[in-house]
Design an enzyme around this catalytic site. Structure first.
Site, PDB file in Angstrom:
ATOM      1  N   GLU A 120       0.826  -1.200   0.000  1.00  0.00           N
ATOM      2  CA  GLU A 120       0.000   0.000   0.000  1.00  0.00           C
ATOM      3  C   GLU A 120       0.867   1.260   0.000  1.00  0.00           C
ATOM      4  O   GLU A 120       1.736   1.413   0.855  1.00  0.00           O
ATOM      5  CB  GLU A 120      -0.849  -0.003   1.269  1.00  0.00           C
ATOM      6  CG  GLU A 120      -2.303  -0.007   0.956  1.00  0.00           C
ATOM      7  CD  GLU A 120      -3.145  -0.217   2.192  1.00  0.00           C
ATOM      8  OE1 GLU A 120      -4.245  -0.722   2.019  1.00  0.00           O
ATOM      9  OE2 GLU A 120      -2.715   0.124   3.297  1.00  0.00           O
ATOM     10  N   GLU A 267      -9.211  -2.698   0.613  1.00  0.00           N
ATOM     11  CA  GLU A 267      -9.274  -3.178   2.005  1.00  0.00           C
ATOM     12  C   GLU A 267     -10.254  -2.327   2.771  1.00  0.00           C
ATOM     13  O   GLU A 267     -10.228  -1.097   2.663  1.00  0.00           O
ATOM     14  CB  GLU A 267      -7.919  -2.955   2.700  1.00  0.00           C
ATOM     15  CG  GLU A 267      -7.061  -4.173   2.866  1.00  0.00           C
ATOM     16  CD  GLU A 267      -5.815  -3.845   3.669  1.00  0.00           C
ATOM     17  OE1 GLU A 267      -5.942  -3.384   4.822  1.00  0.00           O
ATOM     18  OE2 GLU A 267      -4.723  -4.029   3.128  1.00  0.00           O
TER      19      GLU A 267
END
Ligand SMILES: *[C@@H]1O[C@H](CO)[C@@H](O)[C@H](O)[C@H]1NC(C)=O
Ligand SMILES: *[C@@H]1O[C@H](CO)[C@@H](O)[C@H](O)[C@H]1NC(C)=O
Ligand SMILES: *[C@@H]1O[C@H](CO)[C@@H](O)[C@H](O)[C@H]1NC(C)=O
Ligand SMILES: *[C@@H]1O[C@H](CO)[C@@H](O)[C@H](O)[C@H]1NC(C)=O
Length: 344
Positions: A120, A267
């Site tokens: 990320e 997510e």
């Protein structure tokens, strides 16, 4: 005779409607393996099948898992970690080898749909300071896929909330933009995503915003439980923090010149233990309300025609880093039991 026909037509219609709804709701899971008590990869595949989960995101390649997925109707998003990206050192040959070993070896038996370059992206991502650009790795991955005849696989990146410069506790989406630094990093990559029709991906966690600013962002607003409007932004009216956060990215992409770019929430979740308002009841409320919202198919206030696409955390993972709450985001316990009924 006539009524028979009408009943058949009605049934066909209903079947179509049911199928349509199923394929429309884009709900997947992120499978992380930071735990020492997790089910074996084969058991996780069985779990996905049992719960009719048709999309999975893997943070890094996992041979046993990918092998067990062969022939299954489950779409895969495959991560390439920062360590791996760094180890390539900008070499096309090394990138080719990775794609050959972790992608080509499984396609078409495994439905790999996306490759996500790097962990990320956050404000402190360690890809910012490497001697070659992440953009180069995205390009090289596309070239490797092309050379191996896998050009249908999209290459993208995933970000988190810290890439946006928003200092107000409960900012309205219209003020959103990248930090100067993250913008410089992401702009060339966005250009490639746009050219190749790949989606932008980001995590969206109303929970973390709620615990940072519990007064400004109350739990109803964060849990999508609010029945009244919590925030207005020009002509847009927001009932939940999730939409506020997702629209902040749509606004940012629009400011950067990409008003039509697709976003996937790579997510999201709410912890069941380990911190403020982290309870099983709240996790259930968040997931249930969120999936109901996703199934409605009416997008966000700014993008009502773009269905929301989400990935929930699959398992609780006891080796996730601190804080403690990080370990409790799964919709399944670490031994593979669903925590509450979830319709995927
Ligand atoms: C990485 O690439 C640079 C430039 O091509 C080279 O100077 C350096 O030695 C390489 N590093 C490693 C660890 O291979
Ligand atoms: C990257 O380099 C900048 C400038 O040298 C520095 O301020 C920053 O802390 C570095 N970031 C990381 C993640 O190493
Ligand atoms: C990546 O590819 C694009 C064309 O698709 C090109 O404009 C860009 O310069 C490339 N970047 C690097 C770092 O190779
Ligand atoms: C994004 O892609 C579209 C379609 O290919 C193109 O028309 C547009 O100019 C691109 N936008 C930017 C900012 O590159």
């Amino acid at each position: 005779m006539v009524s028979h026909k009408m009943i058949s037509l009605l049934l066909v219609g209903l079947l179509f409607a049911a199928n349509f709804n199923l394929s429309e709701a884009h709900i997947g899971v992120t499978y992380g393996t930071a735990g020492n008590n997790l089910p074996a990869p084969e058991e996780v595949v069985a779990l996905l099948e049992e719960h009719k989960i048709s999309r999975v995101r893997l943070l890094e390649p996992n041979k046993e898992f990918l092998t067990a997925l062969k022939g299954k109707d489950i779409e895969v998003m495959l991560g390439m970690t920062n360590n791996v990206v760094n180890s390539f050192n900008g070499s096309q040959l090394e990138t080719d080898k990775w794609v050959e070993e972790h992608v080509k070896a499984y396609v078409p038996d495994v439905k790999i749909k996306y490759i996500v370059v790097g962990n990320e992206v956050s404000r402190n991502n360690d890809l910012f300071n490497v001697s070659f650009s992440a953009e180069l790795v995205v390009n090289q991955t596309l070239i490797a896929l092309q050379d191996l005849g896998l050009k249908d696989i999209k290459v993208t990146i995933s970000c988190d909330r810290s890439v946006l410069e928003q200092l107000d506790p409960n900012p309205v989406p219209s003020t959103a933009d990248f930090w100067l630094f993250t913008g410089q990093f992401l702009d060339p990559i966005l250009k490639i995503l746009n050219e190749t029709g790949a989606p932008f991906m980001t995590s969206v966690y109303p929970y973390y915003e709620h615990i940072k600013f519990p007064n400004e962002i109350n739990s109803e607003f964060a849990l999508l439980s609010s029945t009244c409007s919590g925030l207005t932004d020009g002509k847009y009216c927001y009932q939940n923090k999730f939409d506020v956060m997702l629209d902040a990215y749509y606004v940012t992409l629009e400011k950067r010149g990409y008003p039509n770019m697709e976003i996937i929430v790579s997510e999201t979740g709410w912890p069941s233990d380990g911190g403020l308002d982290a309870t099983l009841k709240n996790e259930k409320t968040y997931i249930t309300n969120l999936l109901k919202h996703v199934r409605k198919g009416t997008g966000t206030p700014r993008r009502p025609s773009k269905p929301i696409q989400v990935y929930l955390n699959l398992l609780d993972e006891n080796n996730r880093g601190s804080p403690e709450i990080e370990k409790h985001f799964g919709v399944f316990t670490s031994d593979g039991k669903i925590k509450f009924p979830v319709k995927f």
